[in-house]
Write a protein that holds these residues in place. Structure first.
Motif, PDB file in Angstrom:
ATOM      1  N   LYS A 163      -1.304 -40.331  -4.034  1.00  0.00           N
ATOM      2  CA  LYS A 163      -1.163 -38.885  -3.951  1.00  0.00           C
ATOM      3  C   LYS A 163      -0.585 -38.514  -2.588  1.00  0.00           C
ATOM      4  O   LYS A 163      -0.881 -39.138  -1.574  1.00  0.00           O
ATOM      5  N   THR A 164       0.227 -37.489  -2.573  1.00  0.00           N
ATOM      6  CA  THR A 164       0.860 -37.061  -1.329  1.00  0.00           C
ATOM      7  C   THR A 164      -0.159 -36.404  -0.402  1.00  0.00           C
ATOM      8  O   THR A 164      -1.236 -35.968  -0.817  1.00  0.00           O
ATOM      9  N   THR A 165       0.215 -36.311   0.857  1.00  0.00           N
ATOM     10  CA  THR A 165      -0.638 -35.601   1.809  1.00  0.00           C
ATOM     11  C   THR A 165      -0.792 -34.143   1.406  1.00  0.00           C
ATOM     12  O   THR A 165      -1.862 -33.543   1.567  1.00  0.00           O
ATOM     13  N   LEU A 166       0.275 -33.547   0.869  1.00  0.00           N
ATOM     14  CA  LEU A 166       0.204 -32.159   0.430  1.00  0.00           C
ATOM     15  C   LEU A 166      -0.822 -31.996  -0.684  1.00  0.00           C
ATOM     16  O   LEU A 166      -1.617 -31.051  -0.675  1.00  0.00           O
ATOM     17  N   ALA A 167      -0.830 -32.924  -1.644  1.00  0.00           N
ATOM     18  CA  ALA A 167      -1.820 -32.872  -2.721  1.00  0.00           C
ATOM     19  C   ALA A 167      -3.227 -33.062  -2.170  1.00  0.00           C
ATOM     20  O   ALA A 167      -4.175 -32.395  -2.592  1.00  0.00           O
ATOM     21  N   TRP A 168      -3.388 -33.999  -1.220  1.00  0.00           N
ATOM     22  CA  TRP A 168      -4.693 -34.218  -0.585  1.00  0.00           C
ATOM     23  C   TRP A 168      -5.169 -32.951   0.119  1.00  0.00           C
ATOM     24  O   TRP A 168      -6.341 -32.575   0.023  1.00  0.00           O
ATOM     25  N   LEU A 169      -4.261 -32.270   0.822  1.00  0.00           N
ATOM     26  CA  LEU A 169      -4.620 -31.055   1.550  1.00  0.00           C
ATOM     27  C   LEU A 169      -5.074 -29.966   0.590  1.00  0.00           C
ATOM     28  O   LEU A 169      -6.001 -29.209   0.881  1.00  0.00           O
ATOM     29  N   GLN A 170      -4.440 -29.893  -0.564  1.00  0.00           N
ATOM     30  CA  GLN A 170      -4.761 -28.844  -1.531  1.00  0.00           C
ATOM     31  C   GLN A 170      -6.000 -29.173  -2.365  1.00  0.00           C
ATOM     32  O   GLN A 170      -6.784 -28.276  -2.684  1.00  0.00           O
ATOM     33  N   ASP A 171      -6.180 -30.458  -2.694  1.00  0.00           N
ATOM     34  CA  ASP A 171      -7.232 -30.826  -3.654  1.00  0.00           C
ATOM     35  C   ASP A 171      -8.502 -31.384  -3.007  1.00  0.00           C
ATOM     36  O   ASP A 171      -9.605 -31.117  -3.480  1.00  0.00           O
ATOM     37  N   THR A 172      -8.353 -32.186  -1.949  1.00  0.00           N
ATOM     38  CA  THR A 172      -9.503 -32.891  -1.368  1.00  0.00           C
ATOM     39  C   THR A 172     -10.015 -32.225  -0.105  1.00  0.00           C
ATOM     40  O   THR A 172     -11.221 -32.040   0.079  1.00  0.00           O
ATOM     41  N   TYR A 173      -9.114 -31.854   0.754  1.00  0.00           N
ATOM     42  CA  TYR A 173      -9.480 -31.298   2.064  1.00  0.00           C
ATOM     43  C   TYR A 173     -10.447 -30.118   1.982  1.00  0.00           C
ATOM     44  O   TYR A 173     -11.434 -30.076   2.734  1.00  0.00           O
ATOM     45  N   PRO A 174     -10.214 -29.122   1.096  1.00  0.00           N
ATOM     46  CA  PRO A 174     -11.107 -27.954   1.081  1.00  0.00           C
ATOM     47  C   PRO A 174     -12.560 -28.299   0.770  1.00  0.00           C
ATOM     48  O   PRO A 174     -13.471 -27.551   1.158  1.00  0.00           O
ATOM     49  N   ALA A 175     -12.802 -29.402   0.050  1.00  0.00           N
ATOM     50  CA  ALA A 175     -14.161 -29.754  -0.353  1.00  0.00           C
ATOM     51  C   ALA A 175     -14.869 -30.648   0.658  1.00  0.00           C
ATOM     52  O   ALA A 175     -16.050 -30.972   0.476  1.00  0.00           O
ATOM     53  N   LEU A 176     -14.180 -31.057   1.715  1.00  0.00           N
ATOM     54  CA  LEU A 176     -14.802 -31.933   2.698  1.00  0.00           C
ATOM     55  C   LEU A 176     -15.875 -31.195   3.497  1.00  0.00           C
ATOM     56  O   LEU A 176     -15.666 -30.060   3.936  1.00  0.00           O
ATOM     57  N   ALA A 177     -17.008 -31.855   3.679  1.00  0.00           N
ATOM     58  CA  ALA A 177     -18.041 -31.297   4.550  1.00  0.00           C
ATOM     59  C   ALA A 177     -17.522 -31.288   5.982  1.00  0.00           C
ATOM     60  O   ALA A 177     -16.684 -32.123   6.354  1.00  0.00           O
ATOM     61  N   PRO A 178     -17.996 -30.362   6.809  1.00  0.00           N
ATOM     62  CA  PRO A 178     -17.525 -30.319   8.202  1.00  0.00           C
ATOM     63  C   PRO A 178     -17.632 -31.664   8.913  1.00  0.00           C
ATOM     64  O   PRO A 178     -16.744 -32.024   9.705  1.00  0.00           O
ATOM     65  N   SER A 179     -18.680 -32.419   8.618  1.00  0.00           N
ATOM     66  CA  SER A 179     -18.858 -33.716   9.280  1.00  0.00           C
ATOM     67  C   SER A 179     -17.871 -34.767   8.799  1.00  0.00           C
ATOM     68  O   SER A 179     -17.689 -35.802   9.445  1.00  0.00           O
ATOM     69  N   ASN A 180     -17.221 -34.513   7.666  1.00  0.00           N
ATOM     70  CA  ASN A 180     -16.264 -35.471   7.102  1.00  0.00           C
ATOM     71  C   ASN A 180     -14.810 -35.052   7.316  1.00  0.00           C
ATOM     72  O   ASN A 180     -13.901 -35.725   6.847  1.00  0.00           O
TER      73      ASN A 180
END
Length: 239
Positions: free
Chosen positions: A185-202
């Motif tokens: 997956k592209t970084t753009l897809a990661w930013l849109q799909d995974t990044y928002p759900a990351l806990a602050p510590s992660n």
């Protein structure tokens, strides 16, 4: 150097701007097209930076605080406003926003092990970051990329990445903290799909590197990149 390559070797602001200049009519920004109908949309930039910026860094402090410990952004330590680049055809055909659904290796992106003999004039004009590491030899690589392109998380040896034109967003994790990502997956897809759900510590260390700034990344640090607009950059790998 071949005569054909000599003809292609142009100043960076002129070479990349030429295909758009006639259509855009923009003069104040060197001919670069930033907006208007049909222009590639820049990727939104979040106002967040968790990497230190330093404009007064000494070599002793670089080695003591950053070289083996954490990333740092060097500001105003080089001047590479007249680095030569060709690739007019590449810019015309490929520098458009990337589809988030494309595969991680489909980056529409020129970057890699450039032929030093063929492109020697480019590197002769380039002023690299002033710091190095004992026992290493710098190797240069340059790239041009469109809005939304980038490289998914990976790691390698230490080095610098300088933005000559444009803006590049970086995401970094220390070696002991493997990021949550899918390699296809592209970084753009990661930013849109995974990044928002990351806990602050992660969440990773992150920052947007502006033109004239160079990011230093230590050995084996995980990192992913996202070009927020058409970007020109040169990396210095310390091997």
């Amino acid at each position: 150097m071949a005569r054909g390559s000599q003809r292609l070797l142009l100043l960076v602001l002129w070479a990349l701007a030429a295909p758009r200049r006639a259509a855009s009519g923009l003069a104040g920004d060197g001919g670069w097209q930033r907006g208007g109908p049909g222009a590639p949309a820049a990727v939104a930039e979040e106002e967040r930076c968790t990497v230190e910026r330093r404009a007064d860094l000494t070599y002793a402090e670089f080695v003591q605080r950053y070289a083996f410990h954490r990333p740092v952004i060097l500001s105003g330590l080089t001047d590479n406003t007249k680095v030569d680049l060709p690739f007019r055809q590449y810019v015309e055909q490929l520098l458009w926003p990337q589809d988030p659904a494309s595969l991680g290796n489909d980056t529409l992106y020129f970057f890699g092990d450039n032929n030093f003999t063929e492109w020697a004039p480019l590197f002769q004009h380039y002023s690299p970051p002033p710091f190095g590491l004992l026992g290493t030899t710098p190797a240069y690589s340059f790239g041009i990329a469109g809005s939304g392109s980038g490289v998914p998380f990976h790691w390698h040896g230490p080095g610098f990445s300088e933005v000559i034109y444009g803006r590049k967003r970086w995401f970094l994790y220390p070696p002991e903290k493997t990021p949550e990502f899918h390699p296809n997956k592209t970084t753009l897809a990661w930013l849109q799909d995974t990044y928002p759900a990351l806990a602050p510590s992660n969440r990773p260390l992150e920052c947007t590197i502006q033109a004239g700034e160079a990011l230093y990344f230590p050995d084996r640090w995980w990192h992913a990149t996202l070009n927020l607009e058409t970007s020109v950059f040169i990396s210095t790998f310390l091997g």
